[in-house]
Motif scaffolding. Structure first.
Motif, PDB file in Angstrom:
ATOM      1  N   ASN A  89       0.805  -1.233   0.000  1.00 47.61           N
ATOM      2  CA  ASN A  89       0.000   0.000   0.000  1.00 47.61           C
ATOM      3  C   ASN A  89       0.830   1.272   0.000  1.00 47.61           C
ATOM      4  O   ASN A  89       0.448   2.282   0.602  1.00 47.61           O
TER       5      ASN A  89
ATOM      6  N   GLY B 159      -8.439  -4.220   3.429  1.00 45.63           N
ATOM      7  CA  GLY B 159      -7.762  -3.203   2.643  1.00 45.63           C
ATOM      8  C   GLY B 159      -6.360  -3.573   2.215  1.00 45.63           C
ATOM      9  O   GLY B 159      -5.657  -2.737   1.636  1.00 45.63           O
TER      10      GLY B 159
ATOM     11  N   HIS C 135      -2.520   3.795   3.973  1.00 51.66           N
ATOM     12  CA  HIS C 135      -3.918   3.930   3.569  1.00 51.66           C
ATOM     13  C   HIS C 135      -4.174   3.238   2.235  1.00 51.66           C
ATOM     14  O   HIS C 135      -3.246   2.892   1.495  1.00 51.66           O
ATOM     15  N   TRP C 136      -5.451   3.089   1.915  1.00 54.80           N
ATOM     16  CA  TRP C 136      -5.842   2.348   0.722  1.00 54.80           C
ATOM     17  C   TRP C 136      -7.239   2.785   0.282  1.00 54.80           C
ATOM     18  O   TRP C 136      -7.975   3.428   1.025  1.00 54.80           O
TER      19      TRP C 136
ATOM     20  N   GLU D  54      -4.659  10.517   3.010  1.00 56.81           N
ATOM     21  CA  GLU D  54      -5.936  10.192   3.626  1.00 56.81           C
ATOM     22  C   GLU D  54      -7.114  10.520   2.723  1.00 56.81           C
ATOM     23  O   GLU D  54      -8.254  10.192   3.047  1.00 56.81           O
TER      24      GLU D  54
ATOM     25  N   ASN E  16      -9.308   4.414   2.958  1.00 60.68           N
ATOM     26  CA  ASN E  16      -9.658   3.258   3.790  1.00 60.68           C
ATOM     27  C   ASN E  16     -11.145   2.920   3.715  1.00 60.68           C
ATOM     28  O   ASN E  16     -11.812   2.741   4.723  1.00 60.68           O
TER      29      ASN E  16
END
Length: 543
Positions: free
Chosen positions: A370, A435, A459-460, A510, A532
């Protein structure tokens, strides 16, 4: 002889993998499949080639399920007519439904998938919603006849092969659904390996008695079926121009490499030049790998192409091609230079040293950590089960290759598997919806290996497409997120089908900006998308 693996071996695998940075090795409860390829002293080439795996949510409960293709019983010698004992439950293909606790239930018989045909030796699987009813359908390839299973939406499937007109014949290998004419209905491409049957089989290698190389048998044509939109298909292999080129095809992958709005086809051929079928936008294709620079090795030699992936590895927005091969050929990396041309970058990206002594099969470019760059994972094992007696520097059983992508250059990392196996099929998806991308690899003679991503703090974003004017799952769409590009497809790898959802690692970001170019020609832009999350994007009718 090939070693089979039991649950104790898997517990040992998990213990040895304790320091692995990416994956934990698992054999989930209920996943009791064994890939039976039935090796014989006759060295029938089909024995070393299966089998495929698909990750897909067949019952739309939000959890990925697993479909596994089995081989069949091969006798020594085979007698005509060829029978592979597929009615015996040992040799069934299997569908495993994932339960909420991460275990699996064998629902093969209840789902209507237990009959694989006694004259078929199983190979691969493709997944696509060919009738746009919201439920993914299955296409299973074989040495013999292929089978199309329609998903009835109630947990069962119906064999509609005869009605649909897609039985094919000969030795089919990989397949994939895609919409080549952008009419909103998924079409079907099927690779075929060679003109071969057990009656005309032979062994090679003199006293060593080995599987023969592909050049010992005549090449053959691939198959292209156009979806008529009424649950039937038209064989357009001839009038599309696909049959103009005979090859020894194994892997297939799709992408729009020249950004003209039409999906193109890359075919990995064994022991010869590779094929790149350019979509002319009028229902025909032109094979142009040689002039495009994607046909041969850097020094102009043919390749033993097996698995392939057609995605953008260096985040320049253009889909590149990676092809897995035999030892001493090094895996092919064809960088998309734009304007319809490719350049071989295998050495430049670091795959020379990583793959020179290995044989690759299934492959995928997925962002496993990620960080915003797609990593390479390859199932590995030599074709010849007695290769070590012939060449002591080579190995039949191998561990997979995990190569993390550092700004366009690949560097080896530990996969979590330390015991070598005969890896073949490989499919990717987020099995536990955390995720972080997981993968399932098939193993000749053994249980599938499930690699669960350990995750982390990055994050993803995972995107599901909902086509309206385009096909329902948006296959063929180009999706860009924070400087990364993915081409929506379930095809690629070797014999296998990936989760249709598109996964993007976001690193420290984010929020994301999402740009979708639909097969219909529509464009959608979403800004300030929260990280996310699993996001569904519906194609807007008025765009």
């Amino acid at each position: 002889m090939l070693r089979s693996f039991n649950r104790r071996d898997f517990l040992r695998l998990g213990t040895l993998a304790a320091a692995a940075p990416i994956f934990d090795v698992k054999l989930p409860r209920g996943l009791d499949f064994r890939l039976l390829n039935s090796p014989t002293s006759q060295k029938y080439l089909i024995e070393t080639m299966p089998g495929g795996v698909a990750l897909f949510d067949y019952n739309n409960d939000g959890l990925l399920d697993i479909f596994l293709v089995n081989g069949g019983r091969v006798t020594s010698p085979m007698r005509l007519p060829e029978k592979f004992d597929r009615a015996n439950p040992r040799y069934w293909n299997r569908l495993y439904r994932q339960n909420k606790d991460g275990s699996f239930a064998d629902v093969t018989e209840a789902a209507g998938l237990s009959s694989a045909g006694s004259g078929n030796y199983g190979m691969g699987v493709a997944v696509g919603d060919y009738d746009n009813d919201g439920y993914p359908d299955l296409f299973v390839t074989s040495y013999g006849k292929n089978i199309l299973y329609h998903n009835n939406g109630n947990g069962t499937f119906t064999d509609v092969t005869a009605k649909a007109g897609v039985a094919g014949g000969g030795w089919s290998v990989s397949a994939g659904f895609f919409d080549f004419n952008n009419d909103g209905h998924l079409d079907l491409f099927v690779t075929r390996y060679m003109e071969w049957d057990t009656k005309h089989s032979k062994t090679c290698g003199g006293a060593w008695q080995t599987y023969c190389p592909p050049g010992e048998f005549p090449p053959t044509t691939n198959l292209l079926y156009r979806n008529r939109g009424d649950s039937t298909f038209e064989d357009v292999s001839q009038k599309s121009g696909i049959v103009a080129k005979k090859g020894r095809a194994l892997g297939v992958a799709f992408a729009d490499y020249d950004d003209d709005g039409f999906t193109d086809i890359f075919v990995a051929n064994d022991g010869m030049q590779q094929f790149l079928f350019h979509n002319n936008g009028n229902g025909t294709f032109t094979e142009c790998a040689l002039e495009s620079g994607a046909a041969l090795s850097a020094d102009g030699k043919p390749l033993s192409g097996m698995g392939t992936v057609f995605q953008d590895y260096d985040n320049d927005g253009k889909p590149d091609i990676i092809v897995t091969e035999l030892p001493r050929e090094i895996y092919g990396v064809y960088h998309n230079d734009g304007e319809g041309s490719f350049s071989n970058q295998s050495l430049e990206v670091g795959l020379g040293a990583l793959s020179a002594g290995s044989s690759g099969w299934g492959a995928g470019l997925e962002d496993l950590d990620n960080d915003g760059w797609k990593d390479l994972f390859v199932a590995q094992s030599h074709v010849l089960d007695n290769v070590e007696a012939i060449d002591h520097s080579l190995h039949y059983l191998e561990t997979p290759l995990l190569a993390l992508n550092h700004a366009g250059r690949f560097e080896r990392a530990e996969s979590g598997i330390t015991i070598p196996v005969a890896g073949r099929g490989l499919a990717f998806g987020d099995l536990n919806n955390d995720g972080w991308m997981d993968t399932v690899m098939t193993v000749l003679g053994g249980h599938p290996i499930v690699l669960m991503n350990r995750g982390g703090n990055r994050h993803w974003l995972t995107i599901s497409l909902r086509g309206t004017r385009s096909n329902r799952d948006g296959l063929g769409a180009r999706v860009r997120v924070n400087g990364q590009t993915r081409f929506a497809t379930t095809a690629g790898s070797y014999l296998s089908a990936n989760d249709k959802r598109l996964h993007f690692g976001l690193g420290d970001s984010e929020i994301a900006t999402v740009d979708v170019a639909w097969p219909s020609g529509a464009r959608q832009m979403l800004k300030d998308v929260r990280a996310n999350q699993f996001l569904e994007i519906r194609e807007l009718d008025h765009l």
